[in-house]
Design a protein around this motif. Structure first.
Motif, mmCIF file in Angstrom:
data_model
loop_
_atom_site.group_PDB
_atom_site.id
_atom_site.type_symbol
_atom_site.label_atom_id
_atom_site.label_comp_id
_atom_site.label_asym_id
_atom_site.label_seq_id
_atom_site.Cartn_x
_atom_site.Cartn_y
_atom_site.Cartn_z
ATOM 1 N N VAL A 54 24.839 54.318 33.919
ATOM 2 C CA VAL A 54 25.113 54.410 35.588
ATOM 3 C C VAL A 54 25.739 56.117 35.650
ATOM 4 C CG1 VAL A 54 27.534 53.577 35.818
ATOM 5 C CG2 VAL A 54 25.646 53.328 37.281
ATOM 6 N N PRO A 55 24.963 56.917 36.943
ATOM 7 C CA PRO A 55 25.852 58.129 36.988
ATOM 8 C C PRO A 55 27.411 57.946 37.416
ATOM 9 C CG PRO A 55 24.151 57.593 38.642
ATOM 10 C CD PRO A 55 24.129 56.249 37.578
ATOM 11 N N GLU A 56 28.443 59.314 36.906
ATOM 12 C CA GLU A 56 28.981 59.242 36.727
ATOM 13 C C GLU A 56 29.852 59.082 38.760
ATOM 14 O OE1 GLU A 56 32.384 60.367 35.259
ATOM 15 O OE2 GLU A 56 31.012 58.798 33.453
ATOM 16 N N ASN A 57 29.478 59.266 39.192
ATOM 17 C CA ASN A 57 29.302 59.087 40.936
ATOM 18 C C ASN A 57 30.130 57.976 41.519
ATOM 19 O OD1 ASN A 57 26.485 59.617 40.983
ATOM 20 N ND2 ASN A 57 26.736 60.666 42.867
ATOM 21 N N ILE A 58 28.821 56.774 40.356
ATOM 22 C CA ILE A 58 29.059 55.888 40.522
ATOM 23 C C ILE A 58 30.271 54.538 40.256
ATOM 24 C CG2 ILE A 58 27.079 53.245 40.729
ATOM 25 C CD1 ILE A 58 25.411 55.104 41.734
ATOM 26 N N GLY A 59 31.173 53.942 40.733
ATOM 27 C CA GLY A 59 32.531 53.298 40.083
ATOM 28 C C GLY A 59 31.473 51.750 39.909
ATOM 29 N N VAL A 60 32.005 51.706 38.795
ATOM 30 C CA VAL A 60 31.846 50.184 37.941
ATOM 31 C C VAL A 60 33.264 48.963 38.038
ATOM 32 C CG1 VAL A 60 31.500 49.162 36.414
ATOM 33 C CG2 VAL A 60 30.091 50.901 36.477
ATOM 34 N N ALA A 61 32.454 47.418 39.242
ATOM 35 C CA ALA A 61 33.789 46.694 39.214
ATOM 36 C C ALA A 61 33.651 45.673 38.428
ATOM 37 C CB ALA A 61 34.297 46.997 40.415
ATOM 38 N N ALA A 62 34.267 45.181 37.157
ATOM 39 C CA ALA A 62 34.286 43.412 37.179
ATOM 40 C C ALA A 62 34.188 42.668 38.859
ATOM 41 C CB ALA A 62 35.182 43.002 36.635
ATOM 42 N N GLN A 63 34.035 41.355 38.369
ATOM 43 C CA GLN A 63 34.223 39.961 39.857
ATOM 44 C C GLN A 63 35.290 39.810 39.368
ATOM 45 O OE1 GLN A 63 30.190 38.128 40.030
ATOM 46 N NE2 GLN A 63 28.898 40.321 39.651
ATOM 47 N N ASN A 64 36.145 39.590 38.391
ATOM 48 C CA ASN A 64 37.237 38.936 38.740
ATOM 49 C C ASN A 64 37.727 39.350 37.194
ATOM 50 O OD1 ASN A 64 39.311 37.080 38.330
ATOM 51 N ND2 ASN A 64 37.481 34.850 37.640
ATOM 52 N N CYS A 65 39.093 38.456 36.968
ATOM 53 C CA CYS A 65 39.876 39.421 36.167
ATOM 54 C C CYS A 65 41.161 38.351 35.489
ATOM 55 C CB CYS A 65 40.008 40.247 35.575
ATOM 56 S SG CYS A 65 41.240 40.727 36.955
ATOM 57 N N TRP A 66 41.233 37.713 34.705
ATOM 58 C CA TRP A 66 43.079 36.946 34.796
ATOM 59 C C TRP A 66 43.919 38.153 34.598
ATOM 60 C CZ3 TRP A 66 43.359 33.169 35.414
ATOM 61 C CH2 TRP A 66 45.009 31.983 35.419
ATOM 62 N N LYS A 67 44.769 37.299 34.464
ATOM 63 C CA LYS A 67 46.751 37.943 35.156
ATOM 64 C C LYS A 67 47.687 38.824 33.886
ATOM 65 C CE LYS A 67 49.027 33.596 35.348
ATOM 66 N NZ LYS A 67 49.760 32.412 36.713
ATOM 67 N N VAL A 68 47.026 38.398 32.566
ATOM 68 C CA VAL A 68 47.574 39.095 31.825
ATOM 69 C C VAL A 68 47.060 39.919 30.886
ATOM 70 C CG1 VAL A 68 49.631 37.235 31.507
ATOM 71 C CG2 VAL A 68 47.701 36.998 30.530
ATOM 72 N N ALA A 69 46.867 40.737 29.891
ATOM 73 C CA ALA A 69 46.284 41.428 28.844
ATOM 74 C C ALA A 69 45.730 41.037 28.192
ATOM 75 C CB ALA A 69 47.352 42.725 28.270
ATOM 76 N N LYS A 70 46.207 40.326 27.346
ATOM 77 C CA LYS A 70 46.010 39.036 26.598
ATOM 78 C C LYS A 70 46.459 37.706 26.172
ATOM 79 C CE LYS A 70 48.097 41.567 22.605
ATOM 80 N NZ LYS A 70 47.999 42.693 21.643
ATOM 81 N N GLY A 71 45.129 36.796 24.948
ATOM 82 C CA GLY A 71 46.101 35.746 24.467
ATOM 83 C C GLY A 71 45.363 34.600 25.359
ATOM 84 N N ALA A 72 45.822 33.341 24.950
ATOM 85 C CA ALA A 72 44.913 32.534 25.059
ATOM 86 C C ALA A 72 43.924 31.879 25.689
ATOM 87 C CB ALA A 72 46.079 30.977 23.761
ATOM 88 N N PHE A 73 43.512 32.106 26.913
ATOM 89 C CA PHE A 73 42.740 32.500 27.461
ATOM 90 C C PHE A 73 41.045 31.997 27.408
ATOM 91 C CE2 PHE A 73 46.422 34.359 28.511
ATOM 92 C CZ PHE A 73 47.357 33.017 29.094
ATOM 93 N N THR A 74 40.971 31.151 27.019
ATOM 94 C CA THR A 74 38.982 31.233 26.811
ATOM 95 C C THR A 74 38.652 31.002 27.725
ATOM 96 O OG1 THR A 74 40.435 29.698 24.984
ATOM 97 C CG2 THR A 74 37.867 29.549 25.417
#
Ligand code: PEP
Length: 248
Positions: A54-74
């Motif tokens: 994608v060109p630099e001037n277009i932002g990229v988003a995820a559609q969801n994420c979890w509430k902590v940085a890492k761990g046992a959240f399959t």
């Protein structure tokens, strides 16, 4: 007031590499109004691929994420991972997350807090169902949903875009009329002015989402409190360019 128009494309669970190449090539051809910020909401598995083409001037988003940085959240992804593949945004609280996956205001608030603390920008979605609208509860619902976000956002309003998406208008072909949308956007801005601050109310960008198309975008974009769109179905089509250019 200088709120930069911001148009998000929410691809939902759609697209494969062929279709993604077509969409991105179409956006590269554009031409896209350079005064409009564009952000594409990509299925997690294609975030890195889209980021690579994608060109630099277009932002990229995820559609969801979890509430902590890492761990046992399959099955989950974290803001740290989203950033690691070069994306800057996450869409949180989409009505499909709320209704299909049972996400409530407090979980969405926790996700918003962690995403912002991790340095992501957030498109935070709110909006009433048809039953709530017909029951005269539109304001009550959008104020409740926004109230839950206020402590989660803290002093990071500059990194948040609110998306007002009436659930009855999402994917149904039933767009809110410009008057209906403007009315909710204006009362939301008033609520923010009274309950957060007048400065934030005048600077926060509020997108409208719900069956926006190339045909209805201009009229909606002309409303004074509509600062952009969150677009589902039409973001997969060539008319997305017309939606981005709706203020021209
Ligand atoms: C959305 O998914 O956020 C949305 C508004 O979808 P659509 O444009 O298809 O109604």
């Amino acid at each position: 007031m200088g709120r930069k128009f911001v148009v998000g494309g929410n691809w939902k669970m759609n697209g494969d590499k062929n279709q993604i190449n077509e969409i991105i090539n179409n956006l590269k051809k554009g031409p896209l109004d350079p005064n409009v910020e564009v952000v594409l909401g990509i299925p997690a598995i294609y975030l890195a691929y889209v980021k690579s083409i994608v060109p630099e001037n277009i932002g990229v988003a995820a559609q969801n994420c979890w509430k902590v940085a890492k761990g046992a959240f399959t099955g989950e992804i974290s803001p740290a991972m989203i950033k690691d593949v070069g994306a800057d945004w996450v869409i949180l609280g989409h009505s499909e997350r709320r209704t299909i996956f049972g996400e409530k205001d407090d979980l969405i608030a926790e996700k918003v807090t962690h995403a912002l603390e991790s340095g992501l920008k957030v498109i935070a979605c709110i909006g009433e169902t048809l039953e709530e609208r017909e029951g005269g509860k539109t304001e009550e619902v959008v104020f409740r949903q926004t109230k839950a976000l206020v402590p989660a956002i803290g002093d990071k309003w500059a990194n948040v875009v609110l998306a007002y998406e009436p659930v009855w208008a999402i994917g149904t072909g039933k767009t809110a009329s410009p008057q209906q949308a403007q009315e909710v956007h204006a009362s939301l801005r008033n609520w923010i002015s009274s309950n957060v601050s007048p400065d934030i109310a005048s600077t926060v960008r509020i997108q409208y989402g719900g069956s926006v198309t190339g045909a209805n975008a201009k009229e909606l974009a002309a409303c004074p409190d509509i600062d952009g769109f969150l677009v589902g179905g039409a973001s997969l089509k060539p008319e997305f360019v017309d939606i981005v250019n709706a203020t021209k």
